[in-house]
Design an enzyme around this catalytic site. Structure first.
Site, PDB file in Angstrom:
ATOM      1  N   GLY A 230      34.445  75.288  16.520  1.00 53.66           N
ATOM      2  CA  GLY A 230      34.358  76.160  15.361  1.00 53.66           C
ATOM      3  C   GLY A 230      35.663  76.484  14.672  1.00 53.66           C
ATOM      4  O   GLY A 230      35.770  77.530  14.022  1.00 53.66           O
TER       5      GLY A 230
ATOM      6  N   MET B 110      26.679  68.422  15.212  1.00 55.17           N
ATOM      7  CA  MET B 110      26.617  67.061  15.750  1.00 55.17           C
ATOM      8  C   MET B 110      25.225  66.439  15.708  1.00 55.17           C
ATOM      9  O   MET B 110      24.854  65.680  16.599  1.00 55.17           O
ATOM     10  CB  MET B 110      27.164  67.060  17.195  1.00 55.17           C
ATOM     11  CG  MET B 110      28.577  67.578  17.322  1.00 55.17           C
ATOM     12  SD  MET B 110      29.747  66.758  16.216  1.00 55.17           S
ATOM     13  CE  MET B 110      29.946  65.228  17.114  1.00 55.17           C
TER      14      MET B 110
ATOM     15  N   LEU C   9      20.840  65.209   9.773  1.00 58.14           N
ATOM     16  CA  LEU C   9      19.772  66.002   9.163  1.00 58.14           C
ATOM     17  C   LEU C   9      18.723  65.082   8.548  1.00 58.14           C
ATOM     18  O   LEU C   9      19.052  64.040   7.979  1.00 58.14           O
ATOM     19  CB  LEU C   9      20.373  66.927   8.105  1.00 58.14           C
ATOM     20  CG  LEU C   9      21.294  68.008   8.672  1.00 58.14           C
ATOM     21  CD1 LEU C   9      22.110  68.663   7.572  1.00 58.14           C
ATOM     22  CD2 LEU C   9      20.490  69.051   9.438  1.00 58.14           C
TER      23      LEU C   9
ATOM     24  N   HIS D  63      34.465  65.694   7.473  1.00 58.20           N
ATOM     25  CA  HIS D  63      34.538  64.558   8.385  1.00 58.20           C
ATOM     26  C   HIS D  63      36.013  64.193   8.593  1.00 58.20           C
ATOM     27  O   HIS D  63      36.771  64.117   7.620  1.00 58.20           O
ATOM     28  CB  HIS D  63      33.781  63.373   7.778  1.00 58.20           C
ATOM     29  CG  HIS D  63      33.822  62.151   8.637  1.00 58.20           C
ATOM     30  ND1 HIS D  63      33.076  62.039   9.790  1.00 58.20           N
ATOM     31  CD2 HIS D  63      34.527  60.994   8.526  1.00 58.20           C
ATOM     32  CE1 HIS D  63      33.318  60.863  10.342  1.00 58.20           C
ATOM     33  NE2 HIS D  63      34.196  60.203   9.610  1.00 58.20           N
TER      34      HIS D  63
ATOM     35  N   ASP E 167      27.481  60.232   7.226  1.00 59.31           N
ATOM     36  CA  ASP E 167      28.733  60.427   6.475  1.00 59.31           C
ATOM     37  C   ASP E 167      28.795  59.564   5.214  1.00 59.31           C
ATOM     38  O   ASP E 167      29.850  59.022   4.870  1.00 59.31           O
ATOM     39  CB  ASP E 167      29.939  60.148   7.387  1.00 59.31           C
ATOM     40  CG  ASP E 167      29.896  60.977   8.656  1.00 59.31           C
ATOM     41  OD1 ASP E 167      29.608  62.180   8.564  1.00 59.31           O
ATOM     42  OD2 ASP E 167      30.129  60.427   9.747  1.00 59.31           O
TER      43      ASP E 167
ATOM     44  N   GLN F 206      44.755  69.699   8.139  1.00 60.51           N
ATOM     45  CA  GLN F 206      44.363  69.488   6.737  1.00 60.51           C
ATOM     46  C   GLN F 206      42.903  69.866   6.498  1.00 60.51           C
ATOM     47  O   GLN F 206      42.552  70.355   5.417  1.00 60.51           O
ATOM     48  CB  GLN F 206      44.619  68.040   6.311  1.00 60.51           C
ATOM     49  CG  GLN F 206      46.086  67.643   6.324  1.00 60.51           C
ATOM     50  CD  GLN F 206      46.953  68.584   5.480  1.00 60.51           C
ATOM     51  OE1 GLN F 206      46.543  69.045   4.417  1.00 60.51           O
ATOM     52  NE2 GLN F 206      48.140  68.886   5.976  1.00 60.51           N
ATOM     53  N   GLU F 207      42.058  69.650   7.511  1.00 59.54           N
ATOM     54  CA  GLU F 207      40.651  70.056   7.367  1.00 59.54           C
ATOM     55  C   GLU F 207      40.563  71.538   7.035  1.00 59.54           C
ATOM     56  O   GLU F 207      39.794  71.960   6.167  1.00 59.54           O
ATOM     57  CB  GLU F 207      39.870  69.790   8.666  1.00 59.54           C
ATOM     58  CG  GLU F 207      39.689  68.332   9.008  1.00 59.54           C
ATOM     59  CD  GLU F 207      38.822  68.135  10.239  1.00 59.54           C
ATOM     60  OE1 GLU F 207      37.817  68.838  10.406  1.00 59.54           O
ATOM     61  OE2 GLU F 207      39.154  67.255  11.057  1.00 59.54           O
TER      62      GLU F 207
HETATM   63  C1  GRF Z   1      36.099  68.417  12.995  1.00 65.30           C
HETATM   64  O1  GRF Z   1      37.028  67.410  13.243  1.00 65.30           O
HETATM   65  C2  GRF Z   1      35.173  68.019  11.878  1.00 65.30           C
HETATM   66  O2  GRF Z   1      35.783  67.237  10.903  1.00 65.30           O
HETATM   67  C3  GRF Z   1      34.109  67.232  12.593  1.00 65.30           C
HETATM   68  O3  GRF Z   1      33.933  67.899  13.807  1.00 65.30           O
HETATM   69  C4  GRF Z   1      35.124  68.595  14.160  1.00 65.30           C
HETATM   70  C5  GRF Z   1      34.730  70.019  14.363  1.00 65.30           C
HETATM   71  O4  GRF Z   1      35.794  70.785  14.829  1.00 65.30           O
HETATM   72  N1  GRF Z   1      32.920  67.120  11.783  1.00 65.30           N
HETATM   73  P1  GRF Z   1      35.657  72.366  14.829  1.00 65.30           P
HETATM   74  O5  GRF Z   1      34.400  72.694  15.645  1.00 65.30           O
HETATM   75  O6  GRF Z   1      35.547  72.835  13.418  1.00 65.30           O
HETATM   76  O7  GRF Z   1      36.887  72.849  15.516  1.00 65.30           O
END
Ligand code: GRF
Length: 222
Positions: free
Chosen positions: A12, A90, A93, A117, A153, A181-182
């Protein structure tokens, strides 16, 4: 102020980035609910600590994916979300879910489910993608925020950020560089949605006011 639902299966940290961005006013939205298919997901604890409602719908052993997704819709609908953000959710859908959160009045053709992603789509969809980028010998990877369709994706791309793959990187080092970066990219993309700046033409997402970015810039907001 949009109402946001987050689906998460794991740690999370992206959820946390969205919670922090909402709290700081960087996203004109409120996370109304965090739902997990994994009862022990640390993401649920983060939600509780932030005072956000949680829902748990265990998916272990579930074979009827459409029936599961209909339950998911029912649970989320109680919280009337304008946008559903997948953050490390994970499971794929099904149309049973996606049709409930398709385009709506005011979303300018955009569906109402987003995902993040950890690769530069369409390269490296699916799982274990940081290792896949390393094994392939890619010089750059990054992350992608996209609207969600039925594929793995494959949905329309909203935003991307690029990170270098450095000599000596292992999976953990690259994943950490991408994750940083996410956490910047996802809140920005959600804010664009909240501001009504996104529209969808075919599979291209237009971001109003995002023209004129010089091509070599890796992170267009810097
Ligand atoms: C992230 O790398 C996201 O891009 C992928 O799953 C991971 C989730 O990480 N879909 P977190 O649970 O947000 O730490």
């Amino acid at each position: 102020m949009i109402r946001i639902a987050v689906l998460a299966s794991g740690g999370g940290t992206n959820l946390q980035a969205l919670l922090d961005a909402c709290a700081a006013g960087r996203v004109d939205g409120r996370i109304e609910v965090v739902l997990s298919n994994v009862p022990a997901a640390p993401a649920l604890q983060r939600a509780r600590e932030a005072g956000v409602a949680t829902e748990v719908l265990p998916s272990k052993g579930v074979t009827d994916r459409a029936a599961y997704d209909r339950q998911l819709v029912e649970r989320l609908a109680r919280h009337r979300p304008d946008l559903v953000c997948l953050a490390g959710y994970m499971r794929l859908l099904t149309p049973a879910f996606l049709s409930a959160f398709g385009p709506a009045p005011g979303t300018r053709g955009c569906p109402r489910v987003m995902n993040i992603h950890p690769a530069l789509l369409p390269a490296f969809p699916g799982l274990h993608v940081q290792q896949a980028a390393l094994d392939y010998g890619a010089r750059f990877s990054g992350c992608t925020v996209h609207f969600v369709d039925e594929g793995t994706d494959t949905g329309p791309i909203v935003a991307q950020a690029v990170v270098p793959v450095l000599p000596g990187d292992d999976q953990a080092a690259l994943a950490a560089r991408i994750l940083e970066q996410e956490h910047r990219l996802y809140p920005r993309a959600v804010q664009w949605f909240a501001q009504g700046r996104l529209s969808l033409e075919g599979r291209k997402v237009r971001v109003e006011g995002a023209g004129g970015v010089p091509a070599p810039q890796l992170h267009p907001w810097d």
